[in-house]
Design a protein around this motif. Structure first.
Motif, PDB file in Angstrom:
ATOM      1  N   THR A   1     -64.002   0.413 -28.461  1.00 36.81           N
ATOM      2  CA  THR A   1     -62.774  -0.174 -28.888  1.00 36.81           C
ATOM      3  C   THR A   1     -62.125   0.674 -29.690  1.00 36.81           C
ATOM      4  OG1 THR A   1     -64.249  -2.231 -28.780  1.00 36.81           O
ATOM      5  CG2 THR A   1     -62.111  -2.446 -29.782  1.00 36.81           C
ATOM      6  N   ARG A   2     -62.464   1.343 -30.600  1.00 38.97           N
ATOM      7  CA  ARG A   2     -61.444   2.067 -31.498  1.00 38.97           C
ATOM      8  C   ARG A   2     -60.902   3.027 -30.618  1.00 38.97           C
ATOM      9  NH1 ARG A   2     -65.444   2.249 -35.401  1.00 38.97           N
ATOM     10  NH2 ARG A   2     -66.179   4.213 -34.649  1.00 38.97           N
ATOM     11  N   LYS A   3     -61.467   3.985 -29.630  1.00 40.21           N
ATOM     12  CA  LYS A   3     -60.971   4.740 -28.743  1.00 40.21           C
ATOM     13  C   LYS A   3     -59.820   4.137 -27.785  1.00 40.21           C
ATOM     14  CE  LYS A   3     -64.700   8.164 -28.087  1.00 40.21           C
ATOM     15  NZ  LYS A   3     -65.805   8.413 -27.073  1.00 40.21           N
ATOM     16  N   LYS A   4     -60.045   2.808 -27.354  1.00 38.10           N
ATOM     17  CA  LYS A   4     -59.244   2.258 -26.439  1.00 38.10           C
ATOM     18  C   LYS A   4     -58.133   2.184 -27.348  1.00 38.10           C
ATOM     19  CE  LYS A   4     -58.944  -1.500 -23.074  1.00 38.10           C
ATOM     20  NZ  LYS A   4     -57.474  -1.579 -23.241  1.00 38.10           N
ATOM     21  N   LEU A   5     -58.141   1.455 -28.539  1.00 41.55           N
ATOM     22  CA  LEU A   5     -56.893   1.061 -29.534  1.00 41.55           C
ATOM     23  C   LEU A   5     -56.228   2.352 -29.769  1.00 41.55           C
ATOM     24  CD1 LEU A   5     -58.369  -1.160 -32.090  1.00 41.55           C
ATOM     25  CD2 LEU A   5     -56.699  -1.672 -30.389  1.00 41.55           C
ATOM     26  N   LYS A   6     -56.882   3.388 -29.982  1.00 44.03           N
ATOM     27  CA  LYS A   6     -56.398   4.807 -30.205  1.00 44.03           C
ATOM     28  C   LYS A   6     -55.371   5.183 -29.222  1.00 44.03           C
ATOM     29  CE  LYS A   6     -57.217   9.003 -32.470  1.00 44.03           C
ATOM     30  NZ  LYS A   6     -57.978   9.838 -32.855  1.00 44.03           N
ATOM     31  N   SER A   7     -56.008   4.959 -27.907  1.00 44.74           N
ATOM     32  CA  SER A   7     -55.423   5.351 -26.546  1.00 44.74           C
ATOM     33  C   SER A   7     -54.311   4.644 -26.350  1.00 44.74           C
ATOM     34  CB  SER A   7     -56.274   5.707 -25.563  1.00 44.74           C
ATOM     35  OG  SER A   7     -56.849   4.452 -25.170  1.00 44.74           O
TER      36      SER A   7
ATOM     37  N   SER B   1     -52.123   2.962 -28.704  1.00 48.41           N
ATOM     38  CA  SER B   1     -51.249   3.417 -29.701  1.00 48.41           C
ATOM     39  C   SER B   1     -50.543   4.781 -29.284  1.00 48.41           C
ATOM     40  CB  SER B   1     -51.894   3.677 -31.110  1.00 48.41           C
ATOM     41  OG  SER B   1     -51.202   4.545 -31.672  1.00 48.41           O
ATOM     42  N   LYS B   2     -51.359   5.684 -28.883  1.00 44.41           N
ATOM     43  CA  LYS B   2     -50.951   6.890 -28.210  1.00 44.41           C
ATOM     44  C   LYS B   2     -50.064   6.846 -26.886  1.00 44.41           C
ATOM     45  CE  LYS B   2     -52.951  11.490 -27.855  1.00 44.41           C
ATOM     46  NZ  LYS B   2     -54.257  12.147 -27.667  1.00 44.41           N
TER      47      LYS B   2
ATOM     48  N   ILE C   1     -48.328   4.072 -26.148  1.00 44.34           N
ATOM     49  CA  ILE C   1     -46.910   3.493 -26.592  1.00 44.34           C
ATOM     50  C   ILE C   1     -46.147   4.249 -27.087  1.00 44.34           C
ATOM     51  CG2 ILE C   1     -46.044   1.944 -28.286  1.00 44.34           C
ATOM     52  CD1 ILE C   1     -48.444  -0.102 -27.937  1.00 44.34           C
ATOM     53  N   TYR C   2     -46.664   5.203 -28.122  1.00 45.28           N
ATOM     54  CA  TYR C   2     -45.954   6.331 -28.531  1.00 45.28           C
ATOM     55  C   TYR C   2     -45.158   7.236 -27.414  1.00 45.28           C
ATOM     56  CZ  TYR C   2     -44.413  10.022 -31.734  1.00 45.28           C
ATOM     57  OH  TYR C   2     -43.359  11.022 -32.373  1.00 45.28           O
ATOM     58  N   GLN C   3     -46.215   7.760 -26.541  1.00 47.96           N
ATOM     59  CA  GLN C   3     -45.434   8.609 -25.454  1.00 47.96           C
ATOM     60  C   GLN C   3     -44.818   8.062 -24.706  1.00 47.96           C
ATOM     61  OE1 GLN C   3     -46.684  11.888 -25.243  1.00 47.96           O
ATOM     62  NE2 GLN C   3     -45.034  12.082 -23.672  1.00 47.96           N
ATOM     63  N   THR C   4     -45.114   6.970 -24.067  1.00 49.06           N
ATOM     64  CA  THR C   4     -44.187   6.341 -23.116  1.00 49.06           C
ATOM     65  C   THR C   4     -42.998   5.506 -23.304  1.00 49.06           C
ATOM     66  OG1 THR C   4     -45.500   4.318 -23.166  1.00 49.06           O
ATOM     67  CG2 THR C   4     -46.034   5.947 -21.263  1.00 49.06           C
ATOM     68  N   LEU C   5     -43.091   4.656 -24.528  1.00 50.23           N
ATOM     69  CA  LEU C   5     -42.083   4.213 -25.050  1.00 50.23           C
ATOM     70  C   LEU C   5     -41.069   4.881 -25.907  1.00 50.23           C
ATOM     71  CD1 LEU C   5     -43.521   0.347 -25.604  1.00 50.23           C
ATOM     72  CD2 LEU C   5     -42.496   1.228 -23.412  1.00 50.23           C
ATOM     73  N   PHE C   6     -41.614   5.409 -26.885  1.00 47.85           N
ATOM     74  CA  PHE C   6     -40.673   6.350 -27.919  1.00 47.85           C
ATOM     75  C   PHE C   6     -40.125   7.765 -27.281  1.00 47.85           C
ATOM     76  CE2 PHE C   6     -40.261   9.371 -31.326  1.00 47.85           C
ATOM     77  CZ  PHE C   6     -39.082   8.666 -31.855  1.00 47.85           C
ATOM     78  N   LEU C   7     -41.221   8.433 -26.837  1.00 53.63           N
ATOM     79  CA  LEU C   7     -40.823   9.742 -26.450  1.00 53.63           C
ATOM     80  C   LEU C   7     -40.268   9.767 -25.092  1.00 53.63           C
ATOM     81  CD1 LEU C   7     -44.029  11.868 -27.753  1.00 53.63           C
ATOM     82  CD2 LEU C   7     -41.825  11.540 -28.880  1.00 53.63           C
ATOM     83  N   ASN C   8     -40.733   9.152 -24.281  1.00 48.38           N
ATOM     84  CA  ASN C   8     -40.017   9.107 -22.850  1.00 48.38           C
ATOM     85  C   ASN C   8     -38.952   8.005 -22.882  1.00 48.38           C
ATOM     86  OD1 ASN C   8     -42.181  10.713 -22.084  1.00 48.38           O
ATOM     87  ND2 ASN C   8     -43.321   9.720 -20.851  1.00 48.38           N
TER      88      ASN C   8
ATOM     89  N   SER D   1     -41.995   6.240 -36.206  1.00 48.60           N
ATOM     90  CA  SER D   1     -43.156   5.592 -37.042  1.00 48.60           C
ATOM     91  C   SER D   1     -43.181   4.221 -36.611  1.00 48.60           C
ATOM     92  CB  SER D   1     -42.683   5.641 -38.735  1.00 48.60           C
ATOM     93  OG  SER D   1     -41.490   4.829 -38.867  1.00 48.60           O
ATOM     94  N   LEU D   2     -42.033   3.740 -35.996  1.00 57.02           N
ATOM     95  CA  LEU D   2     -42.103   2.495 -35.605  1.00 57.02           C
ATOM     96  C   LEU D   2     -43.003   2.084 -34.419  1.00 57.02           C
ATOM     97  CD1 LEU D   2     -38.309   1.840 -36.028  1.00 57.02           C
ATOM     98  CD2 LEU D   2     -39.722   0.889 -37.416  1.00 57.02           C
ATOM     99  N   TYR D   3     -43.437   3.014 -33.734  1.00 54.29           N
ATOM    100  CA  TYR D   3     -44.240   2.965 -32.500  1.00 54.29           C
ATOM    101  C   TYR D   3     -45.483   3.440 -32.827  1.00 54.29           C
ATOM    102  CZ  TYR D   3     -39.658   2.385 -29.992  1.00 54.29           C
ATOM    103  OH  TYR D   3     -38.464   1.940 -29.521  1.00 54.29           O
ATOM    104  N   ARG D   4     -45.832   3.827 -34.002  1.00 49.96           N
ATOM    105  CA  ARG D   4     -47.542   4.379 -34.202  1.00 49.96           C
ATOM    106  C   ARG D   4     -47.901   3.895 -35.580  1.00 49.96           C
ATOM    107  NH1 ARG D   4     -46.054  10.753 -34.395  1.00 49.96           N
ATOM    108  NH2 ARG D   4     -48.320  10.850 -33.640  1.00 49.96           N
ATOM    109  N   ASP D   5     -49.167   3.980 -35.703  1.00 49.34           N
ATOM    110  CA  ASP D   5     -49.782   3.440 -36.985  1.00 49.34           C
ATOM    111  C   ASP D   5     -49.700   4.539 -38.183  1.00 49.34           C
ATOM    112  OD1 ASP D   5     -50.312   0.955 -35.829  1.00 49.34           O
ATOM    113  OD2 ASP D   5     -52.231   1.552 -35.176  1.00 49.34           O
TER     114      ASP D   5
END
Length: 451
Positions: free
Chosen positions: A10-16, A18-19, A21-28, A92-96
């Motif tokens: 579950t932790r891995k899934k949450l981490k991925s 979050s990653k 969201i940051y990659q696709t929504l913020f960076l892309n 920072s709005l897109y990641r923990d």
């Protein structure tokens, strides 16, 4: 076993997630519904994420014209904010988790304050508190004042009180403002090494570097250069005007006014240097000479045996500040120089004990020694260890106390036996050797003389 594997997955899934969201929504910038333009850059962002910021939340919910716009031009009034800081703040709005680089923390704090990102502001404050050094302390102190981080300001002040006398450098002395130096010099918590004269010498170097900021030699040369520079000013004034009374020197009066001159002029070599330098107005010195002369007469002829009660205000404002560095564990015995009204106090560090001894006749002494049966002293002893950046590792204090000693009596004032000590060890003391003069009596006498 299955449950722990499940939680790990579950932790891995949450981490991925979050990653992702940051990659696709913020960076892309996928599915972006708003474009933010600032400092020549553009960010394709999302209103739902931007609403975590108090700044954007007000903008979108109110009657601002921007609430219905898809492209917003941000005015950046704060020069501390740059593109890189905005990138991290928006991200920072897109990641923990945000990793804050200490060299970038002031710019990021500025951006976080403008965008009203409380969590990020707090994280910047914590980073600053953890990374205070001689190089960062003044910048952090000023930024904490600008952006309202009182706890950071307090921490910087603490660091400077502990390290000013041990971490002196050309860079630090150029950065220390008059107002900040005044706060440090007036405090009874200033860790002084060795005696008050060393504070005067530090101020002389500091004032020179404030007045000649272009000077760029090594710190070892500063005192020689400062003495030569002030000697040149003396020749210009013709010896009638103290430097602090000149146009150049007047700004520094509030700082030098907090020197505890009574503990400088109590040592002959120090008194001669102060007279030679002619930095201080002669009235300052003559009033202190007079005050000390009366204190000596009271100790000699009125048999003033020293303070009888703890007057915290008197101790905070007028106590003698002195200190010592013990490089490694061992046996040490010393006294702080100066005329202490016949109370020759020997300080010993041995077997993890700190001992005060009143010496009357069994040890040689350079000054006169009081033979009164009992003498009292008000004191506070502090002990501390620091890491290489000046951060306090451990500390102990006796608090303010009164100690009454008979002839040649010794007293253990601190027992460190059970403590794991880290060397070098810094010992700092505040002392009051004579009881405060009865203010009402002396003021009444003055009024009588004036009338």
């Amino acid at each position: 076993m299955e449950r722990s594997l499940e939680s790990e997955n579950t932790r891995k899934k949450l981490k991925s997630t979050s990653k992702y969201i940051y990659q696709t929504l913020f960076l892309n910038g996928e599915n972006s519904d708003i474009k933010i333009c600032a400092l020549g850059e553009e960010w394709n962002l999302h209103k739902i994420y931007l609403c975590q910021s108090g700044y954007f939340s007000s903008m979108f919910s109110g009657s601002w014209k921007e609430s219905s716009m898809n492209v917003i031009e941000l005015e950046i009034p704060d020069q501390n904010i740059d593109v890189e800081a905005l990138q991290v703040a928006f991200g920072s709005l897109y990641r923990d988790d945000v990793l804050i680089n200490p060299s970038r923390v002031v710019a990021l704090l500025a951006a976080a304050c403008m965008l009203q990102l409380d969590g990020l502001i707090q994280q910047c404050g914590e980073t600053m508190k953890e990374t205070i050094t001689a190089q960062t302390v003044c910048g952090y102190y000023n930024s904490a004042g600008t952006y309202g981080l009182d706890s950071v300001k307090k921490k910087c002040l603490e660091w400077l009180l502990n390290n000013l006398m041990t971490h002196q450098s050309v860079g630090l002395f150029k950065e220390l403002s008059i107002n900040l130096m005044k706060q440090l010099i007036s405090s009874s918590n200033l860790f002084v090494l060795q005696v008050e004269m060393d504070v005067y010498t530090a101020l002389k170097k500091w004032m020179f570097l404030q007045l000649v900021p272009s000077w760029n030699g090594s710190f070892k040369q500063v005192l020689t250069e400062a003495d030569a520079w002030f000697a040149e000013r003396r020749r210009e004034f013709g010896g009638d005007v103290a430097f602090l009374e000149s146009a150049q020197g007047s700004a520094f009066v509030p700082v030098f006014a907090h020197l505890r001159l009574q503990y400088i002029i109590s040592d002959l070599a120090s008194a001669r240097i102060v007279e030679r330098d002619a930095l201080l107005p002669s009235e300052w010195l003559s009033s202190v000479y007079k005050q000390q002369w009366f204190a000596m007469l009271r100790a000699e002829q009125d048999n003033d045996i020293g303070p009888q009660e703890i007057n915290k205000e008197e101790l905070e404002g007028n106590s003698m500040r002195c200190g010592r560095k013990l490089a490694k564990d061992g046996d040490y015995c010393w006294r702080w120089t100066g005329f202490n009204f016949g109370l020759d106090l020997l300080v010993t560090y041995t077997n993890r004990y700190i001992i005060f001894k009143r010496n009357t006749l069994n040890q040689p002494c350079s000054g006169s020694v009081s033979l009164q049966p009992r003498r009292s002293i008000a004191f506070r002893l502090r002990l501390a260890s620091f890491d290489c950046s000046g951060k306090m590792i451990c500390s102990r204090t006796t608090g303010y106390q009164i100690l009454t000693l008979e002839k040649d009596q010794e007293q253990i004032v601190m027992n460190l036996d059970s403590r794991l000590l880290t060397f070098p060890l810094y010992i700092c003391c505040n002392f009051l050797y004579t009881s405060p003069e009865k203010r009402a009596d002396s003021e009444a006498q003055l009024d009588h003389l004036e009338s």
